[in-house]
Write a protein that holds these residues in place. Structure first.
Motif, PDB file in Angstrom:
ATOM      1  N   THR A 179       0.774  -1.235   0.138  1.00  0.00           N
ATOM      2  CA  THR A 179      -0.105   0.058  -0.085  1.00  0.00           C
ATOM      3  C   THR A 179       0.933   1.277  -0.034  1.00  0.00           C
ATOM      4  O   THR A 179       0.401   2.337  -0.617  1.00  0.00           O
ATOM      5  CB  THR A 179      -0.998  -0.093   1.252  1.00  0.00           C
ATOM      6  N   GLU A 180       1.844   1.353   0.589  1.00  0.00           N
ATOM      7  CA  GLU A 180       2.946   2.434   0.497  1.00  0.00           C
ATOM      8  C   GLU A 180       3.370   2.671  -0.933  1.00  0.00           C
ATOM      9  O   GLU A 180       3.856   3.953  -1.101  1.00  0.00           O
ATOM     10  CB  GLU A 180       4.010   2.310   1.596  1.00  0.00           C
ATOM     11  N   SER A 236      -3.993  -7.244   1.109  1.00  0.00           N
ATOM     12  CA  SER A 236      -2.788  -6.592   1.551  1.00  0.00           C
ATOM     13  C   SER A 236      -1.491  -7.538   1.080  1.00  0.00           C
ATOM     14  O   SER A 236      -1.693  -8.748   1.014  1.00  0.00           O
ATOM     15  CB  SER A 236      -2.989  -6.568   3.139  1.00  0.00           C
ATOM     16  N   HIS A 287       2.322  -3.031   4.132  1.00  0.00           N
ATOM     17  CA  HIS A 287       2.317  -1.645   3.761  1.00  0.00           C
ATOM     18  C   HIS A 287       3.843  -0.951   3.215  1.00  0.00           C
ATOM     19  O   HIS A 287       3.876  -0.546   2.254  1.00  0.00           O
ATOM     20  CB  HIS A 287       1.932  -0.720   4.896  1.00  0.00           C
ATOM     21  N   ASP A 316       2.647  -2.189  10.814  1.00  0.00           N
ATOM     22  CA  ASP A 316       2.296  -2.244   9.349  1.00  0.00           C
ATOM     23  C   ASP A 316       1.074  -2.845   8.800  1.00  0.00           C
ATOM     24  O   ASP A 316       0.456  -2.382   7.776  1.00  0.00           O
ATOM     25  CB  ASP A 316       3.586  -3.172   8.809  1.00  0.00           C
ATOM     26  N   LYS A 329      -1.884  -0.191   9.237  1.00  0.00           N
ATOM     27  CA  LYS A 329      -1.788   0.689   8.285  1.00  0.00           C
ATOM     28  C   LYS A 329      -2.258   0.146   6.867  1.00  0.00           C
ATOM     29  O   LYS A 329      -2.974   0.786   6.126  1.00  0.00           O
ATOM     30  CB  LYS A 329      -0.425   1.537   8.019  1.00  0.00           C
ATOM     31  N   SER A 330      -1.927  -1.116   6.494  1.00  0.00           N
ATOM     32  CA  SER A 330      -1.927  -1.714   5.288  1.00  0.00           C
ATOM     33  C   SER A 330      -3.600  -2.124   5.241  1.00  0.00           C
ATOM     34  O   SER A 330      -4.284  -1.771   4.112  1.00  0.00           O
ATOM     35  CB  SER A 330      -1.305  -3.102   5.082  1.00  0.00           C
ATOM     36  N   GLN A 353      -5.940   1.032   4.769  1.00  0.00           N
ATOM     37  CA  GLN A 353      -6.253   1.434   3.706  1.00  0.00           C
ATOM     38  C   GLN A 353      -6.814   0.447   2.723  1.00  0.00           C
ATOM     39  O   GLN A 353      -7.630   0.972   1.899  1.00  0.00           O
ATOM     40  CB  GLN A 353      -4.710   1.618   3.162  1.00  0.00           C
TER      41      GLN A 353
END
Length: 307
Positions: free
Chosen positions: A165-166, A199, A202, A226, A229-230, A233
């Motif tokens: 995702t990042e 996922s 992230h 991590d 966050k992933s 999103q």
């Protein structure tokens, strides 16, 4: 005159005209009785044959779910004529080969499934479509939207894209085959009809040792943050699935499996081949790696047990 039960039809016909109808009726009743008796005996024999030996006369129980399915792993798609920068790179699959594989799947009667269907199969014993296949892409390359999505629509299939995702682009980019571009929110939205998003971490998609990644090698706190966050999103996307995960480089261990389970992950996929059965470990699911090196013959061989 008294009629014997063994009186034949021939003899009945020779009786006096007055008694002839009565004799015919009695003979017909005798024939009907014998026929019904024979039917009951045949039914009894058939019923006893259907009970397995040693079952004590009880009926058979429902059999175990022996259904199987396959998962396929792709990364980056390029046309053969475009591949000047990634010769010999295992992340590449040629669009010409990808289309041939989709056509083969369609011709053989395969149906694509979603991670939710895989989870239902593994946890709840739900039946899958005949010849089920989960088509997946790792990382989130723009080529998935440019090449894969139109071909999936053409042949009536769907796929799951496991996103780092990042690494996603903040704005929509032009596709250039000599470089790598990632999908942006615009592509994620426009392809939501054929893609489910899940996922791929992230920002822990790096190798650290020959058999480890930043994901498997990270501290518990690092991995938890991590994943949080992933999954946050992923959950915000139109066709996001926050219960499926793909291990970076396929590396995993019991420690990260426990953290995935705690984060609500119900299906996690590695990068080595094999079929998925009802008894497969949901957090250690195999996928066949389909790169440019895999011929259509080899592709068909992977899926032959499902035909």
């Amino acid at each position: 005159m008294r009629l014997s039960p063994s009186l034949s039809l021939f003899h009945c016909l020779r009786l006096k005209p007055l008694l002839r109808p009565v004799a015919l009726l009695l003979a017909a009743c005798l024939v009907l009785t014998l026929s019904v008796s024979a039917l009951f005996r045949a039914a009894a024999i058939s019923a006893s044959a259907s009970v397995p030996a040693g079952s004590g006369g009880q009926t058979t129980q429902p059999t175990e779910n022996k259904q199987q399915m396959a998962a396929l792993m792709y990364h980056h798609l390029l046309k053969k004529e475009e591949n000047s920068h990634y010769q010999g790179n295992g992340i590449v699959t040629y669009t010409e080969d990808f289309e041939a594989q989709l056509k083969w799947l369609s011709d053989q009667g395969f149906s694509s499934v979603t991670p939710a269907q895989v989870e239902g199969f593994l946890y709840d014993g739900q039946a899958l479509p005949l010849r089920a296949v989960l088509i997946t892409f790792d990382d989130g390359y723009l080529s998935n939207a440019v090449y894969a999505a139109p071909l999936l629509r053409k042949y009536g299939f769907t796929a799951t894209v496991f996103l780092v995702t990042e690494k996603l682009s903040e704005t929509s980019l032009s596709f250039h085959p000599e470089g790598i571009q990632m999908m942006s929110p615009a592509e994620l939205e426009s392809c939501a009809d054929v893609f489910t998003y899940a996922s791929h971490t992230h920002n822990l998609h790096q190798t650290t040792f020959p058999d480890q990644s930043a994901f498997t090698d990270g501290s518990e706190e690092t991995i938890r943050k991590d994943l949080s966050k992933s999954l946050e999103q992923i959950g915000s996307l139109k066709s996001g699935c926050s219960t499926a995960f793909s291990y970076p480089y396929g590396f995993q261990n019991e420690h990260v499996q426990n953290l995935l389970r705690a984060a609500g992950i119900r299906a996690a996929f590695r990068a080595t081949g094999g079929l998925i059965t009802a008894s497969s470990d949901p957090l250690d699911l195999p996928r066949y790696d389909i790169s440019y090196q895999i011929s259509l013959t080899q592709f068909a061989e992977y899926l032959k047990p499902l035909l």
